[in-house]
Design a protein around this motif. Sequence first.
Motif, mmCIF file in Angstrom:
data_model
loop_
_atom_site.group_PDB
_atom_site.id
_atom_site.type_symbol
_atom_site.label_atom_id
_atom_site.label_comp_id
_atom_site.label_asym_id
_atom_site.label_seq_id
_atom_site.Cartn_x
_atom_site.Cartn_y
_atom_site.Cartn_z
ATOM 1 N N GLU A 1 0.815 -1.218 0.000
ATOM 2 C CA GLU A 1 0.000 0.000 0.000
ATOM 3 C C GLU A 1 0.848 1.267 0.000
ATOM 4 N N GLY A 2 1.997 1.217 0.679
ATOM 5 C CA GLY A 2 2.861 2.389 0.677
ATOM 6 C C GLY A 2 3.376 2.704 -0.718
ATOM 7 N N SER A 3 3.741 1.656 -1.458
ATOM 8 C CA SER A 3 4.227 1.886 -2.823
ATOM 9 C C SER A 3 3.108 2.408 -3.711
ATOM 10 N N ALA A 4 1.884 1.878 -3.540
ATOM 11 C CA ALA A 4 0.753 2.382 -4.328
ATOM 12 C C ALA A 4 0.426 3.820 -3.944
ATOM 13 N N ASN A 5 0.584 4.140 -2.659
ATOM 14 C CA ASN A 5 0.328 5.510 -2.223
ATOM 15 C C ASN A 5 1.406 6.453 -2.746
ATOM 16 N N ASP A 6 2.623 5.962 -2.831
ATOM 17 C CA ASP A 6 3.714 6.733 -3.437
ATOM 18 C C ASP A 6 3.386 7.051 -4.893
ATOM 19 N N VAL A 7 2.920 6.062 -5.629
ATOM 20 C CA VAL A 7 2.518 6.276 -7.022
ATOM 21 C C VAL A 7 1.383 7.290 -7.095
ATOM 22 N N GLU A 8 0.422 7.180 -6.196
ATOM 23 C CA GLU A 8 -0.714 8.111 -6.161
ATOM 24 C C GLU A 8 -0.244 9.548 -5.941
ATOM 25 N N LEU A 9 0.625 9.756 -4.957
ATOM 26 C CA LEU A 9 1.104 11.102 -4.647
ATOM 27 C C LEU A 9 1.911 11.688 -5.803
ATOM 28 N N ARG A 10 2.733 10.873 -6.415
ATOM 29 C CA ARG A 10 3.561 11.364 -7.517
ATOM 30 C C ARG A 10 2.722 11.625 -8.762
ATOM 31 N N ALA A 11 1.698 10.798 -8.979
ATOM 32 C CA ALA A 11 0.800 11.044 -10.109
ATOM 33 C C ALA A 11 0.069 12.365 -9.931
ATOM 34 N N LEU A 12 -0.412 12.613 -8.697
ATOM 35 C CA LEU A 12 -1.110 13.868 -8.436
ATOM 36 C C LEU A 12 -0.179 15.058 -8.640
ATOM 37 N N SER A 13 1.067 14.922 -8.221
ATOM 38 C CA SER A 13 2.030 16.010 -8.405
ATOM 39 C C SER A 13 2.275 16.296 -9.880
ATOM 40 N N ARG A 14 2.245 15.253 -10.705
ATOM 41 C CA ARG A 14 2.421 15.455 -12.138
ATOM 42 C C ARG A 14 1.210 16.165 -12.747
ATOM 43 N N LEU A 15 0.024 15.845 -12.232
ATOM 44 C CA LEU A 15 -1.195 16.456 -12.760
ATOM 45 C C LEU A 15 -1.353 17.892 -12.291
ATOM 46 N N ASP A 16 -0.960 18.150 -11.032
ATOM 47 C CA ASP A 16 -1.045 19.499 -10.471
ATOM 48 C C ASP A 16 -0.049 19.576 -9.321
ATOM 49 N N ALA A 17 1.022 20.288 -9.515
ATOM 50 C CA ALA A 17 2.116 20.322 -8.538
ATOM 51 C C ALA A 17 1.662 20.802 -7.169
ATOM 52 N N GLU A 18 0.800 21.808 -7.125
ATOM 53 C CA GLU A 18 0.355 22.342 -5.844
ATOM 54 C C GLU A 18 -0.523 21.341 -5.111
ATOM 55 N N LYS A 19 -1.407 20.662 -5.833
ATOM 56 C CA LYS A 19 -2.232 19.628 -5.196
ATOM 57 C C LYS A 19 -1.355 18.512 -4.652
ATOM 58 N N GLY A 20 -0.327 18.153 -5.378
ATOM 59 C CA GLY A 20 0.587 17.132 -4.909
ATOM 60 C C GLY A 20 1.339 17.564 -3.664
ATOM 61 N N ARG A 21 1.774 18.823 -3.645
ATOM 62 C CA ARG A 21 2.487 19.332 -2.471
ATOM 63 C C ARG A 21 1.589 19.303 -1.246
ATOM 64 N N ARG A 22 0.332 19.719 -1.411
ATOM 65 C CA ARG A 22 -0.601 19.733 -0.281
ATOM 66 C C ARG A 22 -0.907 18.315 0.197
ATOM 67 N N ALA A 23 -1.025 17.379 -0.739
ATOM 68 C CA ALA A 23 -1.309 16.000 -0.367
ATOM 69 C C ALA A 23 -0.160 15.399 0.441
ATOM 70 N N LEU A 24 1.076 15.676 0.044
ATOM 71 C CA LEU A 24 2.229 15.190 0.801
ATOM 72 C C LEU A 24 2.262 15.831 2.181
ATOM 73 N N ALA A 25 1.985 17.127 2.250
ATOM 74 C CA ALA A 25 1.982 17.820 3.547
ATOM 75 C C ALA A 25 0.942 17.215 4.482
ATOM 76 N N ARG A 26 -0.252 16.883 3.948
ATOM 77 C CA ARG A 26 -1.291 16.262 4.766
ATOM 78 C C ARG A 26 -0.848 14.888 5.259
ATOM 79 N N ALA A 27 -0.201 14.128 4.391
ATOM 80 C CA ALA A 27 0.273 12.806 4.785
ATOM 81 C C ALA A 27 1.283 12.899 5.917
ATOM 82 N N LEU A 28 2.193 13.865 5.825
ATOM 83 C CA LEU A 28 3.207 14.022 6.864
ATOM 84 C C LEU A 28 2.608 14.531 8.169
ATOM 85 N N GLU A 29 1.538 15.295 8.085
ATOM 86 C CA GLU A 29 0.831 15.712 9.300
ATOM 87 C C GLU A 29 0.157 14.518 9.964
ATOM 88 N N ARG A 30 -0.438 13.649 9.163
ATOM 89 C CA ARG A 30 -1.191 12.523 9.707
ATOM 90 C C ARG A 30 -0.292 11.506 10.391
#
Length: 344
Positions: free
Chosen positions: A168-197
């Motif tokens: 699941e961690g590897s799939a989540n890594d793919v998810e976060l990186r895919a989102l960053s490719r689609l929209d860099a700011e959305k990807g940055r926010r998603a990573l920040a939320r993950a690190l907060e959690r």
Amino acid sequence: MKLNEAHDAVRARLDALDISSLWRGFRPMRFALYDDEACFFDGAYVEKTEEFVANTAILYHGEHIAIWNLAEEPEDLDVLASCIAHEMFHAFQEASGESRWADEMDALAHYRCDADNISVRLREAELMRAILLGGKDARFAELLALRKARAERFPYEYSYEARIEQIEGSANDVELRALSRLDAEKGRRALARALERIAEPERYCPARVVSYLTGAALLACIRCCSTYDFEAFTDVPFAEGILAEAGGAAPSVARDARAAAACAAYAAQTRRIIDAALQKGKIVLRGCYPLESLNVWDARREGRYAVSNLFVAYRDGESARHLSGNFVVELDDEGRNLLAVYEQ
């Protein structure tokens, strides 16, 4: 939005990504969107079968595909596309012969929510946050030392967490990186939320869900700080393999009172759910049936009883059966057969 419209919108976004650059060998996998009434796959509406449960990867007519339950109007198509990439990666894992799966039923019986283990995991989260947000590569050595020491002290728990981080961690890594490719700011926010959690003690009970995030964070740290090949399909989870690079003694970590409180609260809530269902006494199935699966996303167990939300899957002779709803399940001594299913 209709299923076919959402499918086309997601497909266009995924086609714009270089999927193979997200993970070595990763290739686009086909996916289906479904709701309570319909299913759209491969350019057409198809019959929705029993296999379409939850958001996951399934074997459909001999092909590994991703599926997503689009029960509500999607709020963000970029986010939806990244989630589909996550499930496509699971289809890729299945098709590639991935073997590092966790034994969820065994873990449900034997994994311990231990305050000392969680205390170290919280310290690891601090270090990963420092590496990924502060660029402090020197913290990587401490991170590996802590993980190695924890693997030695809590071998069963670490092995289970490592297998969830692998899948699941590897799939989540793919998810976060895919989102960053689609929209860099959305990807940055998603990573920040993950690190907060991963800094929140209550998220470590149960261990499964938070390991999606710690696995993705650890992969990001490895990518920044090491040349370890985590993309190879081997028999060893990357969270165990990377420990070969650990050197030096790990610093001591005191028990975190918040971790102890989280463990106690989790145990108390589990007991309340089970007691309430037993007191209600509405049995929807009784007998002795091989247990196929519970909803391991948030399953919990105490003694002979396990909690499964959304569904319970079992076998009745040669037939696969599926109960929809929220249940408490009584298990046999081995935990492999269900004896009774109580409605929550």
